[in-house]
Design a protein around this motif. Structure first.
Motif, mmCIF file in Angstrom:
data_model
loop_
_atom_site.group_PDB
_atom_site.id
_atom_site.type_symbol
_atom_site.label_atom_id
_atom_site.label_comp_id
_atom_site.label_asym_id
_atom_site.label_seq_id
_atom_site.Cartn_x
_atom_site.Cartn_y
_atom_site.Cartn_z
ATOM 1 N N ASP A 26 -64.771 49.862 18.312
ATOM 2 C CA ASP A 26 -63.373 49.715 18.735
ATOM 3 C C ASP A 26 -62.458 49.651 17.509
ATOM 4 O O ASP A 26 -61.514 50.431 17.380
ATOM 5 C CB ASP A 26 -63.194 48.425 19.543
ATOM 6 N N LEU A 27 -62.769 48.715 16.633
ATOM 7 C CA LEU A 27 -61.913 48.508 15.467
ATOM 8 C C LEU A 27 -61.877 49.736 14.564
ATOM 9 O O LEU A 27 -60.813 50.126 14.069
ATOM 10 C CB LEU A 27 -62.392 47.294 14.675
ATOM 11 N N ALA A 28 -63.036 50.349 14.413
ATOM 12 C CA ALA A 28 -63.100 51.542 13.569
ATOM 13 C C ALA A 28 -62.184 52.634 14.117
ATOM 14 O O ALA A 28 -61.466 53.287 13.361
ATOM 15 C CB ALA A 28 -64.538 52.037 13.487
ATOM 16 N N THR A 29 -62.210 52.812 15.425
ATOM 17 C CA THR A 29 -61.351 53.809 16.051
ATOM 18 C C THR A 29 -59.882 53.477 15.833
ATOM 19 O O THR A 29 -59.086 54.337 15.443
ATOM 20 C CB THR A 29 -61.640 53.890 17.564
ATOM 21 N N ARG A 30 -59.525 52.227 16.067
ATOM 22 C CA ARG A 30 -58.148 51.795 15.884
ATOM 23 C C ARG A 30 -57.661 52.029 14.460
ATOM 24 O O ARG A 30 -56.526 52.445 14.246
ATOM 25 C CB ARG A 30 -58.029 50.290 16.161
ATOM 26 N N ALA A 31 -58.524 51.731 13.518
ATOM 27 C CA ALA A 31 -58.112 51.809 12.115
ATOM 28 C C ALA A 31 -58.364 53.191 11.523
ATOM 29 O O ALA A 31 -58.047 53.433 10.352
ATOM 30 C CB ALA A 31 -58.857 50.747 11.304
ATOM 31 N N THR A 32 -58.920 54.065 12.310
ATOM 32 C CA THR A 32 -59.224 55.423 11.838
ATOM 33 C C THR A 32 -60.157 55.399 10.633
ATOM 34 O O THR A 32 -59.899 56.014 9.605
ATOM 35 C CB THR A 32 -57.938 56.185 11.455
ATOM 36 N N VAL A 33 -61.234 54.664 10.779
ATOM 37 C CA VAL A 33 -62.306 54.688 9.779
ATOM 38 C C VAL A 33 -63.612 54.862 10.545
ATOM 39 O O VAL A 33 -63.637 54.759 11.775
ATOM 40 C CB VAL A 33 -62.348 53.379 8.953
ATOM 41 N N SER A 34 -64.681 55.126 9.819
ATOM 42 C CA SER A 34 -65.957 55.309 10.507
ATOM 43 C C SER A 34 -66.620 53.958 10.773
ATOM 44 O O SER A 34 -66.438 53.002 10.011
ATOM 45 C CB SER A 34 -66.883 56.177 9.670
ATOM 46 N N ARG A 35 -67.380 53.902 11.852
ATOM 47 C CA ARG A 35 -68.089 52.663 12.153
ATOM 48 C C ARG A 35 -69.108 52.372 11.056
ATOM 49 O O ARG A 35 -69.359 51.229 10.720
ATOM 50 C CB ARG A 35 -68.807 52.771 13.497
ATOM 51 N N LEU A 38 -67.301 50.600 8.327
ATOM 52 C CA LEU A 38 -66.911 49.255 8.739
ATOM 53 C C LEU A 38 -68.105 48.309 8.693
ATOM 54 O O LEU A 38 -67.989 47.166 8.241
ATOM 55 C CB LEU A 38 -66.315 49.286 10.147
ATOM 56 N N SER A 39 -69.244 48.811 9.133
ATOM 57 C CA SER A 39 -70.467 48.019 9.070
ATOM 58 C C SER A 39 -70.755 47.614 7.628
ATOM 59 O O SER A 39 -71.098 46.458 7.349
ATOM 60 C CB SER A 39 -71.631 48.809 9.650
ATOM 61 N N ASP A 40 -70.621 48.566 6.737
ATOM 62 C CA ASP A 40 -70.842 48.277 5.316
ATOM 63 C C ASP A 40 -69.817 47.278 4.792
ATOM 64 O O ASP A 40 -70.144 46.368 4.045
ATOM 65 C CB ASP A 40 -70.770 49.578 4.501
ATOM 66 N N LEU A 41 -68.581 47.465 5.183
ATOM 67 C CA LEU A 41 -67.527 46.545 4.728
ATOM 68 C C LEU A 41 -67.841 45.105 5.131
ATOM 69 O O LEU A 41 -67.771 44.190 4.313
ATOM 70 C CB LEU A 41 -66.180 46.950 5.334
ATOM 71 N N GLU A 42 -68.223 44.936 6.387
ATOM 72 C CA GLU A 42 -68.495 43.587 6.892
ATOM 73 C C GLU A 42 -69.697 42.959 6.206
ATOM 74 O O GLU A 42 -69.827 41.743 6.180
ATOM 75 C CB GLU A 42 -68.711 43.634 8.405
ATOM 76 N N SER A 43 -70.561 43.805 5.649
ATOM 77 C CA SER A 43 -71.712 43.263 4.931
ATOM 78 C C SER A 43 -71.372 43.023 3.463
ATOM 79 O O SER A 43 -72.240 42.682 2.669
ATOM 80 C CB SER A 43 -72.903 44.205 5.073
ATOM 81 N N GLY A 44 -70.108 43.229 3.117
ATOM 82 C CA GLY A 44 -69.648 42.853 1.784
ATOM 83 C C GLY A 44 -69.716 43.934 0.726
ATOM 84 O O GLY A 44 -69.877 43.637 -0.463
ATOM 85 N N GLU A 49 -63.022 51.353 -0.456
ATOM 86 C CA GLU A 49 -61.703 51.736 -0.949
ATOM 87 C C GLU A 49 -60.614 50.863 -0.316
ATOM 88 O O GLU A 49 -60.627 50.627 0.889
ATOM 89 C CB GLU A 49 -61.429 53.203 -0.612
ATOM 90 N N ILE A 50 -59.665 50.442 -1.144
ATOM 91 C CA ILE A 50 -58.649 49.524 -0.646
ATOM 92 C C ILE A 50 -57.755 50.158 0.408
ATOM 93 O O ILE A 50 -57.250 49.474 1.283
ATOM 94 C CB ILE A 50 -57.760 48.981 -1.784
ATOM 95 N N GLY A 51 -57.579 51.463 0.340
ATOM 96 C CA GLY A 51 -56.765 52.132 1.348
ATOM 97 C C GLY A 51 -57.329 51.899 2.743
ATOM 98 O O GLY A 51 -56.592 51.591 3.677
ATOM 99 N N LEU A 52 -58.646 52.022 2.854
ATOM 100 C CA LEU A 52 -59.297 51.802 4.141
ATOM 101 C C LEU A 52 -59.254 50.329 4.523
ATOM 102 O O LEU A 52 -59.120 49.990 5.693
ATOM 103 C CB LEU A 52 -60.742 52.313 4.085
ATOM 104 N N VAL A 53 -59.365 49.477 3.524
ATOM 105 C CA VAL A 53 -59.301 48.039 3.789
ATOM 106 C C VAL A 53 -57.943 47.680 4.382
ATOM 107 O O VAL A 53 -57.852 46.914 5.346
ATOM 108 C CB VAL A 53 -59.544 47.233 2.501
ATOM 109 N N PHE A 54 -56.885 48.261 3.833
ATOM 110 C CA PHE A 54 -55.547 47.998 4.360
ATOM 111 C C PHE A 54 -55.453 48.453 5.815
ATOM 112 O O PHE A 54 -54.802 47.807 6.640
ATOM 113 C CB PHE A 54 -54.491 48.708 3.517
ATOM 114 N N LYS A 55 -56.099 49.547 6.111
ATOM 115 C CA LYS A 55 -56.104 50.023 7.500
ATOM 116 C C LYS A 55 -56.735 48.997 8.430
ATOM 117 O O LYS A 55 -56.188 48.674 9.496
ATOM 118 C CB LYS A 55 -56.901 51.332 7.595
#
Lengths: 86, 86
Positions: A26-35, A38-44, A49-55
């Motif tokens: 859901d969140l990935a779709t909303r933010a226009t990033v890949s799931r 996002l999985s990798d981001l949440e694992s730290g 990239e900060i651009g995607l983080v801002f999204k």
DNA sequence: GGCGATTGTGCGCGTACGTGCACAACGGCT
DNA sequence: AGCCGTTGTGCACGTACGCGCACAATCGCC
């Protein structure tokens, strides 16, 4: 919530996402990033990239605040050191 | 200071760096990043890695605060929408 | 017990990252 | 005028990003 590194950020994002009742997809779709990302981001992942983080942050209804340390020690240190160095 | 995108971040970093009396080379050395990259960051590069951003922020005696929007509209919206979507 | 949703992760691809080097432009200071 | 510090930027290199796909594991719920 203070975030001092990629791990903090990942955990906080996961927290807020769940609090909003959203799945990674859901969140990935909303933010226009890949799931996948996002999985990798949440694992730290520190190389995200900060651009995607801002999204993501925006999609969660959050924002980033950049503030000086409560203790001016580091800042003062840096300033004095820079003067001394030159 | 609120930072909503890469450009904001870059400008703020430049501001704080100058306020601390540091050159790009100085700050880059302190934060263990390349001056090349720091120059790009300050010009608002959205693809900068957050791990390096945390280094810079820390080296400037700053920290990042992740907070919910003053207006809960977006957050609430996301939550309700997610419920409606499923 | 079985089923659907959710999440982690490996693989392969195309692309662009971050780094170091080098040079040019600009500005301040003597 | 000359010099030095600072900054932007082009180039080449090695590396790993982000993405999509697919599968396995896990969890909750009926």
């Amino acid at each position: 919530m203070r975030v001092s590194n990629a791990r903090d950020l990942g955990l906080y994002v996961r927290d807020r996402r769940r609090a909003a009742g959203l799945s990674q997809a859901d969140l990935a779709t909303r933010a226009t990033v890949s799931r996948r990302w996002l999985s990798d981001l949440e694992s730290g992942k520190p190389t995200a990239e900060i651009g995607l983080v801002f999204k993501i942050v925006g999609a969660l209804g959050l924002y980033l605040d950049c503030r000086p340390e409560p203790t001016p020690a580091v800042d003062l240190d840096a300033y004095l050191d820079s003067l001394g160095g030159q």
